[in-house]
Enzyme design. Structure first.
Site, PDB file in Angstrom:
ATOM      1  N   LYS A 284       0.829  -1.206   0.000  1.00 41.04           N
ATOM      2  CA  LYS A 284       0.000   0.000   0.000  1.00 41.04           C
ATOM      3  C   LYS A 284       0.862   1.254   0.000  1.00 41.04           C
ATOM      4  CE  LYS A 284      -1.549   2.241   3.402  1.00 41.04           C
ATOM      5  NZ  LYS A 284      -2.151   2.734   4.667  1.00 41.04           N
TER       6      LYS A 284
ATOM      7  N   ASP B 297      -6.453   1.291   0.938  1.00 43.53           N
ATOM      8  CA  ASP B 297      -6.449   1.468   2.386  1.00 43.53           C
ATOM      9  C   ASP B 297      -7.783   0.969   2.943  1.00 43.53           C
ATOM     10  OD1 ASP B 297      -8.293   3.386   1.663  1.00 43.53           O
ATOM     11  OD2 ASP B 297      -7.363   5.006   2.811  1.00 43.53           O
TER      12      ASP B 297
END
Length: 225
Positions: free
Chosen positions: A127, A145
């Site tokens: 991420k 997220d």
């Protein structure tokens, strides 16, 4: 908990994303940074923390240490003094100090733009790498997220049991020319409208295409409710 709906079609996904694009025309990261290095550090610090809390902590730290060399000189203990208000600050101070050393040793103090090199740095997962690639280097990388994971599953935009499945679903359904900015549109939408506990569907511009079966189309605080 309501089961996630089936995936929406590509046509519906395009319409859904277009609605968000119109709603958030100037969307960008809410982290405050001046260069790829400050962005990288900020994203590492943002795990399980709000952007607001990260910005508050990094303001003075970046004035004192705006690059890998000066940050490495601060060391783990020095970094920790600036970020104690952020969750998991001990581990984060360790990772930031180490990644600065790695940047100096492996990349001449520059933040790399490719995923493999980024993910090899301390504290950097998929991420974080995707955010840096997207925001700093203009890549079409999709960072998933908690907000984007929730929206992907709740709306049918990209259902998945894990973040990688949601990421792959988003990449497959969102038109390529919209993929990079959609990262910001989705985050803002999840943060302020499609919230975790109570999605404010009555404020959502994309309800027409959303497959969430329990939409609340009237504000419970309004007279109409």
């Amino acid at each position: 908990m309501t089961d996630a709906p089936k995936p929406m079609s590509k046509a519906a996904a395009k319409a859904f994303i277009t609605a968000l694009a119109n709603e958030y025309p100037n969307a960008e990261s809410e982290l405050v940074f001046r260069n790829p290095f400050e962005l990288l550090v900020s994203v590492v610090l943002s795990a399980q923390a709000t952007d607001k809390s990260v910005n508050k902590a990094t303001k003075d730290m970046f004035e004192r240490a705006p690059d890998p060399q000066s940050m490495a000189e601060l060391g783990e203990a020095g970094i920790a003094q600036y970020i104690k208000t952020i969750g998991l600050w001990r581990a984060k101070a360790h990772n930031v100090a180490l990644l600065c050393e790695q940047l100096l040793a492996r990349h001449d103090g520059q933040v790399p733009s490719d995923r493999k090199s980024l993910e090899a740095l301390a504290g950097v997962g998929r991420k974080t790498a995707s955010v840096v690639m997207n925001v700093a280097f203009g890549s079409d990388a999709m960072a998933v997220d908690t907000h984007i994971f929730r929206i992907g599953n709740r709306t049918g935009l990209a259902p998945g049991k894990n973040v990688r499945q949601v990421e792959d679903g988003l990449v497959a359904r969102i038109p390529k020319d919209m993929l990079r900015p959609s990262h910001h549109w989705l985050i803002l939408h999840g943060r302020y409208v499609c919230k975790a506990r109570t999605p404010e569907c009555w404020r959502c511009p994309a309800t027409k295409w959303c497959l969430y079966p329990d939409k609340r189309l009237v504000d419970p605080k309004s007279k109409a409710a």
